[in-house]
Design an enzyme around this catalytic site. Structure first.
Site, PDB file in Angstrom:
ATOM      1  N   CYS A  32      -7.779  -4.961  -6.106  1.00 28.28           N
ATOM      2  CA  CYS A  32      -6.857  -3.967  -6.672  1.00 28.28           C
ATOM      3  C   CYS A  32      -6.953  -3.953  -8.194  1.00 28.28           C
ATOM      4  O   CYS A  32      -6.860  -2.887  -8.828  1.00 28.28           O
ATOM      5  CB  CYS A  32      -5.427  -4.249  -6.214  1.00 28.28           C
ATOM      6  SG  CYS A  32      -4.814  -5.889  -6.653  1.00 28.28           S
ATOM      7  N   THR A  33      -7.144  -5.130  -8.792  1.00 29.46           N
ATOM      8  CA  THR A  33      -7.310  -5.190 -10.250  1.00 29.46           C
ATOM      9  C   THR A  33      -8.599  -4.511 -10.678  1.00 29.46           C
ATOM     10  O   THR A  33      -8.640  -3.767 -11.658  1.00 29.46           O
ATOM     11  CB  THR A  33      -7.322  -6.660 -10.713  1.00 29.46           C
ATOM     12  OG1 THR A  33      -6.081  -7.267 -10.371  1.00 29.46           O
ATOM     13  CG2 THR A  33      -7.523  -6.749 -12.219  1.00 29.46           C
TER      14      THR A  33
END
Length: 456
Positions: free
Chosen positions: A209-210
């Site tokens: 997600c980062t």
């Protein structure tokens, strides 16, 4: 009157031509020993980067005349600040070939055979031709592979002591900035790489997600291109970190990603380091660790002194600190350990073999999956793999293992330990014995050597 010229082997002669208080038990000083090392001992240097260049030079100057070096990389501009054998005009050329050429130009009498290839592309017998293997690698994965190859040559006696003629010693060096290590690995006697894998920190992994939404540094941009963008664009095509075109594509996409989020610092060398988990190095540390590795190599082949026991660490970041730690070998190691000795008739099927594992009181392994080398002979799960390997159950294990007289298999299943069912991975040494026939497939056919003596 002019003084007579000094012998080129003057310093080496001080070690090999006279005895001392620290020599090994099999040391016999004399010119014959020095000459035998020059003529007969073969050393393989794995890696021709910063540490590998130093190793080649040090070994050549230490009396070794028959050297081979293997490396799959080509020279890049960023290598020139620490890999002293390379010049600007060498950029783009194979490291192994240039390093071998430069050392042979500087050290007369040495013969270095370069191998421009992946370590995995060589047949196993290639590695068996060497007396000792010196590692100058920058990745954990490559170390584990060579460690597995060297330990694969190891054979044990019935009392679980290693057969000395099958031992393939290794000397491993590694550096990271101003820190480094040198270690001696004698399979079956000292800890192998796998025994102490916990010494190496786990590889840094970033949340997807980062990477996809909020990248904060150059490494995030590189991993986004590597792990996400590559699969979006290329579908099922596998990414090959050793393919220059693939690496260049990731670098270009990482640059675009970094520009989009205003993140500086993406370079081609950093892209290689992040994707391939390369450990950074500097020249001075490489020289120090290489010297330690070359000395240990000489000590192993000559016995001129007791070898390192067995892990040296060096830290030159603030002042200077060195320490030698004697780590203990994992007697149950699945790579260098003896495993459990099993003698079987050549007619026993894979199904009968699996049944025996469950019935025998020394194993009590149920629902076993069987693996031979890289090949899975039978998998209990998932169902699709079980169905795929099911036809093997009716085939003789001897045939499935390539009709070899003896080899190693790994079995994974559920075992009863301390009255509790636990997952268990066990190494078995299978030896096939010729027999006229087997009337009853009971546990009397399967002999387990339960002696667990430590080979020290």
């Amino acid at each position: 009157m002019d003084a007579p010229p000094q012998s080129k082997s003057r310093d080496l002669d001080k070690l090999l031509l006279r005895s001392g208080n620290l020599v090994g038990p099999g040391f016999f000083p004399g010119t014959d020993l020095r000459d035998d090392i020059r003529e007969y001992v073969r050393v393989l240097v794995v890696g021709a980067g910063g540490l590998g260049c130093e190793l080649l030079k040090d070994l050549a100057l230490s009396g070794f005349r028959n050297l081979d070096v293997i490396d799959m990389d080509r020279i890049e501009v960023t290598n020139l600040n620490r890999q002293f054998l390379f010049r600007l005009e060498d950029v783009g050329k194979p490291k192994a070939e240039v390093a071998a050429k430069r050392v042979m130009e500087r050290v007369s009498g040495v013969e270095i055979v370069p191998h421009f290839s992946r370590i995995e592309d060589k047949e196993l017998e290639f590695y068996n031709d060497f007396n000792i293997i010196a590692l100058g690698l920058d990745s954990i994965e490559a170390r584990r592979y060579i460690n597995g190859v060297a330990c694969g040559f190891l054979e044990y006696n019935e009392d679980d002591t290693p057969r000395s003629e099958t031992i393939k010693p290794m000397v491993d060096g590694g550096t990271e900035g101003f820190k480094g290590h040198a270690r001696v690995i004698v399979p079956g006697v000292t800890p192998c790489f796998e025994c102490t894998i916990w010494l190496f920190p786990p590889q840094v992994k970033f949340p997807l997600c980062t990477l996809a939404e909020t990248p904060r540094n150059a490494a995030h941009c590189i991993e986004y291109a590597h792990l996400i963008k590559w699969h979006e664009v290329h579908g099922g095509k596998s990414f090959d970190p050793d393919e220059p075109e693939h690496m260049k594509w990731v670098y270009d996409e990482a640059i675009k990603r970094a520009e989009l989020f205003g993140i500086p610092g993406v370079t081609y060398s950093l892209t290689q380091g992040v994707v391939k988990n390369i450990i950074p190095a500097i020249a001075s540390t490489n020289a120090i660790i290489s010297a330690a590795c070359a000395l240990e190599t000489l000590k192993i082949v000559s016995g001129c002194s007791k070898t390192l026991a067995n892990y040296l660490t060096y830290n030159g970041g603030e002042g200077l600190h060195t320490k030698v730690t004697e780590f203990e070998r994992d007697k149950e190691c699945l790579v260098c350990g003896p495993g459990i000795l099993i003698e079987l008739d050549t007619s026993i099927t894979l199904q009968k073999f699996i049944d025996m594992l469950e019935q025998h009181p020394k194993l009590l392994l149920s629902k076993a999956s069987v693996k031979h080398g890289k090949d899975s002979l039978y998998m209990q799960a998932p169902p699709v793999l079980e169905e795929m390997h099911r036809p093997n159950l009716s085939k003789p294990l001897y045939d499935l293992m390539g009709r070899v007289e003896k080899d190693t298999v790994h079995v994974f299943g559920t075992a009863l330990k301390n009255e509790e069912k636990q997952s268990s991975l066990t190494k078995l040494r299978v030896v096939f014995k010729e027999a006229d026939g087997v009337a009853d497939m009971d546990t009397s056919i399967l002999r387990v050597n339960s002696k667990r003596k430590t080979p020290f």
